[in-house]
Write a protein that holds these residues in place. Structure first.
Motif, PDB file in Angstrom:
ATOM      1  N   LEU A  33      35.655  60.039  50.290  1.00 33.96           N
ATOM      2  CA  LEU A  33      35.943  58.885  49.436  1.00 33.96           C
ATOM      3  C   LEU A  33      36.119  57.652  50.324  1.00 33.96           C
ATOM      4  O   LEU A  33      36.753  57.732  51.375  1.00 33.96           O
ATOM      5  CB  LEU A  33      37.260  59.152  48.677  1.00 33.96           C
ATOM      6  N   VAL A  34      35.586  56.513  49.889  1.00 31.21           N
ATOM      7  CA  VAL A  34      35.769  55.266  50.647  1.00 31.21           C
ATOM      8  C   VAL A  34      36.471  54.249  49.743  1.00 31.21           C
ATOM      9  O   VAL A  34      36.009  53.965  48.638  1.00 31.21           O
ATOM     10  CB  VAL A  34      34.419  54.693  51.142  1.00 31.21           C
ATOM     11  N   ILE A  35      37.614  53.755  50.217  1.00 27.75           N
ATOM     12  CA  ILE A  35      38.355  52.731  49.488  1.00 27.75           C
ATOM     13  C   ILE A  35      37.903  51.369  50.038  1.00 27.75           C
ATOM     14  O   ILE A  35      38.032  51.110  51.241  1.00 27.75           O
ATOM     15  CB  ILE A  35      39.884  52.879  49.697  1.00 27.75           C
ATOM     16  N   VAL A  36      37.399  50.529  49.142  1.00 24.52           N
ATOM     17  CA  VAL A  36      36.834  49.240  49.556  1.00 24.52           C
ATOM     18  C   VAL A  36      37.694  48.105  48.993  1.00 24.52           C
ATOM     19  O   VAL A  36      37.954  48.064  47.789  1.00 24.52           O
ATOM     20  CB  VAL A  36      35.388  49.081  49.022  1.00 24.52           C
ATOM     21  N   GLU A  37      38.136  47.206  49.871  1.00 26.28           N
ATOM     22  CA  GLU A  37      38.903  46.052  49.389  1.00 26.28           C
ATOM     23  C   GLU A  37      38.011  44.831  49.250  1.00 26.28           C
ATOM     24  O   GLU A  37      37.295  44.470  50.182  1.00 26.28           O
ATOM     25  CB  GLU A  37      40.060  45.710  50.348  1.00 26.28           C
ATOM     26  N   GLY A  38      38.103  44.171  48.099  1.00 30.62           N
ATOM     27  CA  GLY A  38      37.320  42.960  47.862  1.00 30.62           C
ATOM     28  C   GLY A  38      37.893  41.765  48.595  1.00 30.62           C
ATOM     29  O   GLY A  38      38.639  41.875  49.572  1.00 30.62           O
ATOM     30  N   ALA A  39      37.491  40.593  48.134  1.00 31.01           N
ATOM     31  CA  ALA A  39      38.050  39.337  48.638  1.00 31.01           C
ATOM     32  C   ALA A  39      38.368  38.527  47.394  1.00 31.01           C
ATOM     33  O   ALA A  39      37.518  38.416  46.500  1.00 31.01           O
ATOM     34  CB  ALA A  39      37.037  38.616  49.516  1.00 31.01           C
ATOM     35  N   GLY A  40      39.588  37.999  47.305  1.00 30.60           N
ATOM     36  CA  GLY A  40      39.962  37.237  46.113  1.00 30.60           C
ATOM     37  C   GLY A  40      39.803  38.091  44.869  1.00 30.60           C
ATOM     38  O   GLY A  40      40.224  39.248  44.850  1.00 30.60           O
ATOM     39  N   GLY A  41      39.155  37.534  43.844  1.00 29.58           N
ATOM     40  CA  GLY A  41      38.944  38.273  42.593  1.00 29.58           C
ATOM     41  C   GLY A  41      37.474  38.561  42.345  1.00 29.58           C
ATOM     42  O   GLY A  41      36.639  38.401  43.239  1.00 29.58           O
ATOM     43  N   LEU A  42      37.159  38.980  41.121  1.00 30.98           N
ATOM     44  CA  LEU A  42      35.816  39.479  40.786  1.00 30.98           C
ATOM     45  C   LEU A  42      34.701  38.451  40.907  1.00 30.98           C
ATOM     46  O   LEU A  42      33.585  38.788  41.262  1.00 30.98           O
ATOM     47  CB  LEU A  42      35.810  39.978  39.333  1.00 30.98           C
ATOM     48  N   LEU A  43      35.002  37.190  40.603  1.00 32.64           N
ATOM     49  CA  LEU A  43      33.931  36.195  40.554  1.00 32.64           C
ATOM     50  C   LEU A  43      33.893  35.299  41.792  1.00 32.64           C
ATOM     51  O   LEU A  43      33.390  34.185  41.759  1.00 32.64           O
ATOM     52  CB  LEU A  43      34.028  35.362  39.271  1.00 32.64           C
ATOM     53  N   VAL A  44      34.428  35.812  42.879  1.00 30.81           N
ATOM     54  CA  VAL A  44      34.365  35.072  44.149  1.00 30.81           C
ATOM     55  C   VAL A  44      32.959  35.229  44.743  1.00 30.81           C
ATOM     56  O   VAL A  44      32.448  36.347  44.840  1.00 30.81           O
ATOM     57  CB  VAL A  44      35.446  35.620  45.117  1.00 30.81           C
ATOM     58  N   PRO A  45      32.330  34.116  45.126  1.00 31.56           N
ATOM     59  CA  PRO A  45      30.985  34.212  45.715  1.00 31.56           C
ATOM     60  C   PRO A  45      31.011  34.734  47.152  1.00 31.56           C
ATOM     61  O   PRO A  45      31.856  34.344  47.948  1.00 31.56           O
ATOM     62  CB  PRO A  45      30.473  32.760  45.704  1.00 31.56           C
ATOM     63  N   ILE A  46      30.074  35.644  47.436  1.00 31.82           N
ATOM     64  CA  ILE A  46      29.940  36.179  48.803  1.00 31.82           C
ATOM     65  C   ILE A  46      28.848  35.416  49.547  1.00 31.82           C
ATOM     66  O   ILE A  46      29.021  35.029  50.696  1.00 31.82           O
ATOM     67  CB  ILE A  46      29.601  37.690  48.764  1.00 31.82           C
ATOM     68  N   GLU A  47      27.729  35.232  48.894  1.00 32.48           N
ATOM     69  CA  GLU A  47      26.604  34.499  49.511  1.00 32.48           C
ATOM     70  C   GLU A  47      25.767  33.928  48.366  1.00 32.48           C
ATOM     71  O   GLU A  47      25.366  34.683  47.478  1.00 32.48           O
ATOM     72  CB  GLU A  47      25.774  35.469  50.359  1.00 32.48           C
ATOM     73  N   GLY A  48      25.569  32.630  48.377  1.00 27.64           N
ATOM     74  CA  GLY A  48      24.800  32.013  47.289  1.00 27.64           C
ATOM     75  C   GLY A  48      25.480  32.295  45.960  1.00 27.64           C
ATOM     76  O   GLY A  48      26.670  32.052  45.790  1.00 27.64           O
ATOM     77  N   ASP A  49      24.714  32.881  45.021  1.00 24.12           N
ATOM     78  CA  ASP A  49      25.319  33.203  43.729  1.00 24.12           C
ATOM     79  C   ASP A  49      25.641  34.703  43.604  1.00 24.12           C
ATOM     80  O   ASP A  49      25.872  35.202  42.516  1.00 24.12           O
ATOM     81  CB  ASP A  49      24.429  32.725  42.570  1.00 24.12           C
ATOM     82  N   PHE A  50      25.659  35.392  44.745  1.00 26.53           N
ATOM     83  CA  PHE A  50      26.014  36.818  44.761  1.00 26.53           C
ATOM     84  C   PHE A  50      27.537  36.950  44.852  1.00 26.53           C
ATOM     85  O   PHE A  50      28.162  36.495  45.804  1.00 26.53           O
ATOM     86  CB  PHE A  50      25.329  37.500  45.959  1.00 26.53           C
ATOM     87  N   LEU A  51      28.116  37.548  43.814  1.00 26.36           N
ATOM     88  CA  LEU A  51      29.575  37.585  43.673  1.00 26.36           C
ATOM     89  C   LEU A  51      30.150  38.952  44.062  1.00 26.36           C
ATOM     90  O   LEU A  51      29.415  39.941  44.148  1.00 26.36           O
ATOM     91  CB  LEU A  51      29.960  37.303  42.207  1.00 26.36           C
ATOM     92  N   ILE A  52      31.469  38.984  44.218  1.00 24.56           N
ATOM     93  CA  ILE A  52      32.155  40.271  44.448  1.00 24.56           C
ATOM     94  C   ILE A  52      31.746  41.282  43.368  1.00 24.56           C
ATOM     95  O   ILE A  52      31.461  42.448  43.666  1.00 24.56           O
ATOM     96  CB  ILE A  52      33.695  40.076  44.448  1.00 24.56           C
ATOM     97  N   ALA A  53      31.676  40.842  42.122  1.00 26.17           N
ATOM     98  CA  ALA A  53      31.305  41.753  41.028  1.00 26.17           C
ATOM     99  C   ALA A  53      29.894  42.305  41.234  1.00 26.17           C
ATOM    100  O   ALA A  53      29.625  43.475  40.913  1.00 26.17           O
ATOM    101  CB  ALA A  53      31.408  41.038  39.684  1.00 26.17           C
ATOM    102  N   ASP A  54      28.990  41.477  41.772  1.00 24.71           N
ATOM    103  CA  ASP A  54      27.627  41.963  42.055  1.00 24.71           C
ATOM    104  C   ASP A  54      27.653  43.028  43.149  1.00 24.71           C
ATOM    105  O   ASP A  54      26.885  43.990  43.120  1.00 24.71           O
ATOM    106  CB  ASP A  54      26.723  40.801  42.488  1.00 24.71           C
ATOM    107  N   LEU A  55      28.559  42.840  44.124  1.00 28.86           N
ATOM    108  CA  LEU A  55      28.685  43.840  45.194  1.00 28.86           C
ATOM    109  C   LEU A  55      29.181  45.175  44.613  1.00 28.86           C
ATOM    110  O   LEU A  55      28.676  46.239  44.969  1.00 28.86           O
ATOM    111  CB  LEU A  55      29.638  43.344  46.292  1.00 28.86           C
TER     112      LEU A  55
END
Ligand SMILES: Nc1ncnc2c1ncn2[C@@H]1O[C@H](COP(=O)(O)OP(=O)(O)OP(=O)(O)O)[C@@H](O)[C@H]1O
Ligand SMILES: [Mg+2]
Length: 241
Positions: A114-136
């Motif tokens: 199992l891999v526990i992954v921590e996001g950054a900020g909340g769900l709709l934070v952009p990672i690159e361009g219009d690619f968001l945490i939710a997209d990841l």
């Protein structure tokens, strides 16, 4: 066992306790005999140590999970500015490639149950361009745990996060309320967990108290795991353990 190779720990905001809760989940799963890996795909606000950029979040997660994976897999991107990942990357002259993150996740997932992954900020934070945490999260195809603060406003932020996740095809499997203080808790803090659970249909798997012995920036776990083992119920995660 949750029937996924990973759990994504997101939150209603930055600073709500994602690192603390992700570390707790990793340690509690590990205590059940599950081989756990951890990941902080993108750290902004990285600190400089001996000329190297270091992710304090990733360090805390690896300590909690007693993981010793290659840092390039556990934290593929570490950026110095404490800004949203897309802006931090831009000002640092870095291009974040989501495929680097998904590939690192799959490598970790091959080595762990199992891999526990921590996001950054909340769900709709952009990672690159219009690619968001939710997209990841969608790309990783893993369910999410939502970390929420206990105080007034948390019903709205928790339900927004849960409904947004569901709308984007992400499965929220549990909520953790973090930083509950008995000495200052009023009606809002006492009534919110039940209301969040009822209105979202997602279980609150526990309420983690404010613990002065815990400090992410110092990589101090204090009595976190001991307290969490009494306050969080992993069997309440949808999918169970
Ligand atoms: N239950 C707790 N008891 C005491 N301190 C806590 C608790 N939860 C979090 N903290 C502290 O609050 C701060 C924010 O917590 P944390 O770093 O886990 O939030 P986060 O959601 O991961 O933030 P970010 O968006 O920056 O990644 C940290 O300094 C951490 O040590
Ligand atoms: Mg964090």
């Amino acid at each position: 066992m949750v029937d996924a190779k990973g759990i994504f720990v997101t939150g209603t905001d930055t600073g709500v306790g994602k690192t603390v809760v992700a570390g707790v989940l990793a340690a509690l799963f590990k205590a059940k005999g599950i081989d756990v890996g951890v990941m902080k795909p993108v750290q902004s606000g990285g600190i400089r140590e001996n000329g190297q950029l270091v992710s304090e979040d990733c360090r805390f997660l690896m300590k909690a999970a007693q993981a010793d994976d290659d840092i390039a897999l556990a934290n593929p991107y570490c950026l110095e500015p404490a800004l949203s990942p897309n802006v931090a990357a831009q000002v640092s002259g870095v291009t974040i490639d989501p495929r680097v993150i998904t590939s690192a996740f799959h490598k970790l997932a091959r080595h762990h149950d199992l891999v526990i992954v921590e996001g950054a900020g909340g769900l709709l934070v952009p990672i690159e361009g219009d690619f968001l945490i939710a997209d990841l999260i969608q790309a990783l195809d893993i369910p999410a745990v939502v970390v929420a603060r206990p105080s007034l406003g948390t019903i709205n932020h928790s339900l927004l996060t849960i409904r947004c996740a569901q709308h984007m095809g992400i499965k929220p499997i549990g909520v953790v309320i973090n930083g509950f203080r008995d000495d200052t808790a009023g009606m809002a803090e006492k009534t919110s967990p039940e209301i969040i659970e009822r209105l979202s249909g997602v279980r609150v798997i526990g309420i983690l108290p404010y613990l002065p012995s815990v400090d992410v920036s110092e990589a101090r776990l204090g009595n976190l795991i001991e307290v969490a083992s009494q306050r969080l119920d992993l069997s309440r995660l949808e999918g169970g353990v």
